[in-house]
Design a protein around this motif. Structure first.
Motif, PDB file in Angstrom:
ATOM      1  N   ASP A  93      -2.161  -0.318  10.760  1.00 21.97           N
ATOM      2  CA  ASP A  93      -1.808   0.319   9.486  1.00 21.97           C
ATOM      3  C   ASP A  93      -2.872  -0.066   8.466  1.00 21.97           C
ATOM      4  O   ASP A  93      -2.721  -1.035   7.731  1.00 21.97           O
ATOM      5  CB  ASP A  93      -0.425  -0.140   9.028  1.00 21.97           C
ATOM      6  CG  ASP A  93      -0.093   0.341   7.626  1.00 21.97           C
ATOM      7  OD1 ASP A  93      -0.497   1.477   7.286  1.00 21.97           O
ATOM      8  OD2 ASP A  93       0.538  -0.411   6.880  1.00 21.97           O
ATOM      9  N   THR A 125      -3.713   1.213   5.726  1.00 23.81           N
ATOM     10  CA  THR A 125      -3.369   1.413   4.319  1.00 23.81           C
ATOM     11  C   THR A 125      -2.462   0.319   3.769  1.00 23.81           C
ATOM     12  O   THR A 125      -2.360   0.151   2.555  1.00 23.81           O
ATOM     13  CB  THR A 125      -2.656   2.759   4.123  1.00 23.81           C
ATOM     14  OG1 THR A 125      -1.372   2.715   4.771  1.00 23.81           O
ATOM     15  CG2 THR A 125      -3.477   3.899   4.714  1.00 23.81           C
ATOM     16  N   ALA A 175       0.782   0.451   4.067  1.00 23.64           N
ATOM     17  CA  ALA A 175       2.000   1.116   3.583  1.00 23.64           C
ATOM     18  C   ALA A 175       3.272   0.541   4.196  1.00 23.64           C
ATOM     19  O   ALA A 175       4.346   0.655   3.594  1.00 23.64           O
ATOM     20  CB  ALA A 175       1.923   2.613   3.872  1.00 23.64           C
ATOM     21  N   THR A 232       5.320  -1.925   1.834  1.00 23.34           N
ATOM     22  CA  THR A 232       5.751  -1.552   0.476  1.00 23.34           C
ATOM     23  C   THR A 232       7.197  -1.938   0.205  1.00 23.34           C
ATOM     24  O   THR A 232       7.517  -2.447  -0.874  1.00 23.34           O
ATOM     25  CB  THR A 232       5.582  -0.037   0.271  1.00 23.34           C
ATOM     26  OG1 THR A 232       4.198   0.303   0.399  1.00 23.34           O
ATOM     27  CG2 THR A 232       6.085   0.379  -1.120  1.00 23.34           C
ATOM     28  N   ASN A 242      12.964   4.398  -0.590  1.00 20.58           N
ATOM     29  CA  ASN A 242      12.355   4.354   0.739  1.00 20.58           C
ATOM     30  C   ASN A 242      12.944   5.474   1.595  1.00 20.58           C
ATOM     31  O   ASN A 242      13.857   5.272   2.403  1.00 20.58           O
ATOM     32  CB  ASN A 242      12.602   2.983   1.373  1.00 20.58           C
ATOM     33  CG  ASN A 242      11.872   2.815   2.702  1.00 20.58           C
ATOM     34  OD1 ASN A 242      11.284   3.743   3.227  1.00 20.58           O
ATOM     35  ND2 ASN A 242      11.939   1.606   3.250  1.00 20.58           N
TER      36      ASN A 242
END
Length: 241
Positions: free
Chosen positions: A56, A58, A60, A63, A163
């Motif tokens: 992953d 990024t 993300a 989060t 989410n």
């Protein structure tokens, strides 16, 4: 809801004759066809998890969880060592049998044995594990442990209401949305409104059969694609009661 009343004419809940609570889940592992759910252990799992989470790029996946991201193997290893020793929140590593490596974590938390209530959370799956049979089976194994082995009455799923993937996952896995707890907690320096979902023991029998049907190899084509979605199978099971 019941039609029962006490000697004062007040409505009361259904009696639970013989209820003596449920045992603590502990750190007992679970084994399935597509995955192994093992007690989290730094020596066995930290490096595999770090490599899986690096997919992953990024960041993300971090989060909506209170920990991470982990920039170095040492940082993740330190967190795993601390998390694996907490009896109040037993963490597990999900081993994908296709790779033989740990590719995600999940935990039991907010454990209330006297009331038969327990929550699943801390779910952080690497990209390689997401949307796989192994990921779904890991959730099934944890449910089966709670209801079949330990006799809990209520299984909870909570997440940041923002989410959207977690909310969709809760519904896909058969949980019922119960409401929104506004300004429930603060994490990573920001507010969280918490969406609450639950699954009850009386609902589990039909859902268990649905999971078992969905996880059968016959439900998947040669390309690995599902023939019937879990949501479709669970909806059909619920209609049958």
């Amino acid at each position: 809801m019941t039609d029962l009343t006490n000697e004062h004419g007040q409505p009361i809940g259904a009696p639970l004759p013989g209820w003596a609570g449920a045992p603590h889940p502990g750190h007992t592992g679970m084994s399935g066809r597509y995955c192994q759910v093992e007690p989290l252990n730094a020596d066995r799992h930290s490096m595999d998890l770090f490599e899986a989470y690096r997919q992953d790029s990024t960041g993300a996946i971090w989060t909506y969880v209170p920990y991470g991201p982990f920039e170095t193997p040492a940082a993740l290893d330190a967190w795993v060592q601390a998390a694996s020793s907490v009896d109040a929140q037993p963490y597990f590593a999900v081993i994908n049998r296709d790779s033989g490596k740990a590719e995600g974590i999940a935990s039991f938390l907010r454990i209330q044995p006297a009331h038969g209530v327990i929550e699943v959370g801390g779910i952080t799956f690497a990209p390689a594990l997401q949307r796989t049979r192994a990921a779904t089976e890991a959730m099934y194994l944890m449910m089966a442990r709670v209801f079949n082995d330990l006799g809990y009455r209520r299984y909870e799923w909570k997440c940041d209401a923002l989410n959207a993937p977690s909310c969709r996952a809760a519904e896909r896995f058969g949980f019922t949305y119960e409401g929104l707890f506004r300004q429930a907690i603060v994490y990573k320096g920001r507010n969280r409104d918490t969406a609450w979902y639950s699954l009850l023991d009386r609902e589990w029998r039909s859902l268990e059969a649905a999971y078992q049907f969905w996880l059968e190899p016959a439900n998947f084509g040669p390309d690995g694609q599902q023939k019937q979605s879990l949501g479709t199978v669970i909806a059909a099971a619920r209609r049958k009661g």
